[in-house]
Design a protein around this motif. Structure first.
Motif, PDB file in Angstrom:
ATOM      1  N   TYR A 111       0.945  -1.347   0.014  1.00 41.79           N
ATOM      2  CA  TYR A 111       0.070   0.022  -0.122  1.00 41.79           C
ATOM      3  C   TYR A 111       0.884   1.268  -0.037  1.00 41.79           C
ATOM      4  N   MET A 112       1.701   1.249   0.696  1.00 43.90           N
ATOM      5  CA  MET A 112       2.916   2.391   0.962  1.00 43.90           C
ATOM      6  C   MET A 112       3.510   2.807  -0.327  1.00 43.90           C
ATOM      7  N   VAL A 159       5.244   2.830 -12.488  1.00 48.09           N
ATOM      8  CA  VAL A 159       5.719   2.774 -13.985  1.00 48.09           C
ATOM      9  C   VAL A 159       5.888   1.304 -14.347  1.00 48.09           C
ATOM     10  N   ARG A 160       5.798   1.193 -15.733  1.00 47.74           N
ATOM     11  CA  ARG A 160       5.865  -0.116 -16.236  1.00 47.74           C
ATOM     12  C   ARG A 160       7.200  -0.669 -16.062  1.00 47.74           C
ATOM     13  N   MET A 197       3.442   6.452  -2.246  1.00 51.09           N
ATOM     14  CA  MET A 197       4.498   6.989  -2.920  1.00 51.09           C
ATOM     15  C   MET A 197       4.542   7.277  -4.304  1.00 51.09           C
ATOM     16  N   HIS A 198       3.674   6.691  -4.908  1.00 48.51           N
ATOM     17  CA  HIS A 198       3.438   6.880  -6.222  1.00 48.51           C
ATOM     18  C   HIS A 198       3.452   8.327  -6.703  1.00 48.51           C
ATOM     19  N   PRO A 199       2.605   9.211  -6.186  1.00 51.37           N
ATOM     20  CA  PRO A 199       2.584  10.696  -6.708  1.00 51.37           C
ATOM     21  C   PRO A 199       4.075  11.157  -6.684  1.00 51.37           C
ATOM     22  N   ARG A 200       4.919  10.850  -5.667  1.00 55.01           N
ATOM     23  CA  ARG A 200       6.115  11.553  -5.330  1.00 55.01           C
ATOM     24  C   ARG A 200       7.136  10.939  -6.402  1.00 55.01           C
TER      25      ARG A 200
END
Length: 445
Positions: A207-208, A221-222, A213-216
């Motif tokens: 989850y984290m 990404v693939r 942490m995806h927005p930052r």
């Protein structure tokens, strides 16, 4: 100096909490399982050594992610950092498959080999099998935690470790003794608790990493296979894993030697190791802090700043160990008595605790400076010294003092701390003799 100490404590204290959660969990679980008898304590002790060896062999994946991501973060190149953890997770998948297969096929044989007791092997087979299954989740947790720490986020691993540890404690209690409507499974219940706790920790890590942490860092990404990066991660993981394995296999042999002294000696050894793991807690925590700080400064092109932060980290960590060792030395007897009502086991365990109370500072020096050397990517030296001092020094010395000189468990523990003293001193010398002006960020060829 005050500014750097604040920075170290800001990163280090959550790591202390993270490792403390795991350490205290092991302590509480052992106390709960200890009421099942000396055989149960011995099974847990032998299983811990087995799992430590398996983890050690593959731990280099998480350690490599930690220092490479720290360098990438310092260089403001997190695209590279995310690609590196992706490759590491693929390697982790192979480790998970291995752990499941090993648990399903060789648990009883390994226990029988190490303990030398068919009775112990039969009683602990299911427990060890579940520990292997839990390991499949644990390796992913270690990789994700390496990423979190590499970007300077030590609070997330601390919270995840705390959540997983609370889950382990709860399920150990209810499944071992059949509380709150759960079935009474005995030692097998403690094995299930490890499995559930690691699964909970992995759920939080996923989850984290992928959500929070995806927005930052654009963590979703693939995946793209990069051969040079894959070779770099495999090589570094192999060296760090073998370095850890050299130490763990020597502890494996150490435990096998102690096991030949009888069930009481083995149980006392496990109690003492569990108590001394309280010292491993700040040692591991500030080791990780040294890797983060040194690695990030190397990535920024400021290696001398990393050297200074590594030194300050070692000083702070040593102060922690000095305070802890003083407490353990003066309260060794009551501490040991909490683990078992067997007077012979507790008396021997207390003696072992006193031997190591202050000597653990050298274990700390080993960890602190190993963390700093990982931060600059000096993994080849770590591997060579561990192989030399662990297998060529520690193992024969333990046999000499334990059996040839007839010192028993005391001789084994004296040899353990002589070994850690020499190893810690060697890494400290290496850290300060390194030409830091030539230290650069590790990149794939």
């Amino acid at each position: 100096m005050l500014k750097s100490w604040k920075k170290i404590l800001f990163l280090g204290l959550p790591s202390v909490l993270s490792f403390a959660a795991m350490t205290v969990t092991g302590t509480i679980n052992l106390i709960m399982v200890g009421h099942l008898g000396a055989i149960a304590i011995a099974i847990v002790g032998v299983s811990n050594i087995i799992m430590y060896n398996v983890w050690a062999l593959f731990s280099g994946i998480g350690q490599t992610v930690n220092y490479l991501v720290a360098q990438s973060y310092g260089a403001n190149d997190m695209d590279r950092g995310v690609k590196r953890i992706q490759l590491a997770l693929v390697m982790g998948l192979g480790v998970a498959v291995f752990a499941f297969a090993a648990g399903a096929t060789v648990s009883e044989r390994i226990l029988s080999l190490i303990s030398g007791s068919d009775r112990m092997a039969a009683a602990g087979e299911d427990y060890l099998r579940l520990r292997f299954y839990a390991m499949a989740f644990g390796i992913f947790n270690f990789v994700f935690h390496g990423f979190f720490r590499g970007v300077g986020d030590t609070r997330t691993p601390a919270l995840l470790s705390l959540a997983g540890s609370l889950g382990m404690i709860f399920f150990t209690y209810v499944l071992t003794y059949g509380k709150l409507g759960f079935p009474e499974l005995g030692l097998v219940g403690a094995g299930w608790a490890f499995f559930i706790g690691e699964a909970l920790g992995l759920t939080g890590a996923l989850y984290m990493y992928f959500i929070r942490m995806h927005p930052r860092f654009h963590t979703r990404v693939r995946f793209e296979f990069n051969r040079p990066e894959a070779k770099l991660i495999a090589a570094e993981s192999g060296k760090l894993g073998m370095q850890e394995f050299a130490m763990s296999i020597s502890m494996f042999i150490f435990t096998a030697f102690v096991g030949r002294l009888g069930a009481n000696a083995l149980a006392a050894n496990e109690v003492a190791l569990n108590v001394m793991s309280l010292g491993f807690m700040p040692a591991f925590a500030f080791s990780a802090t040294a890797t983060i700080l040194v690695g990030q400064e190397v990535g920024r092109g400021e290696p001398l700043s990393g050297r200074r932060l590594g030194t300050d980290t070692a000083i702070i960590g040593s102060l922690f160990l000095l305070v802890l060792g003083t407490f353990e030395f003066f309260f060794a007897e009551p501490i040991a008595s909490y683990y078992t009502a067997d007077s012979q086991v507790s008396a021997l365990a207390a003696e072992l605790i006193k031997i190591s109370a202050f000597m653990q500072i050298f274990d700390g020096l080993f960890n602190f400076y190993a963390g700093g050397l990982r931060g600059i990517g000096d993994t080849s030296f770590l591997l060579r010294t561990s192989l030399l001092f662990s297998l060529a020094g520690f193992v024969p010395l333990t046999y000499l003092l334990t059996f040839i000189m007839g010192l028993g468990s005391v001789g084994a523990w004296v040899s353990l701390y002589l070994y850690l003293t020499v190893l810690g001193t060697a890494l400290m010398i290496r850290f300060y003799r390194t030409d830091w002006l030539k230290v650069k960020m590790k990149v794939s060829e």
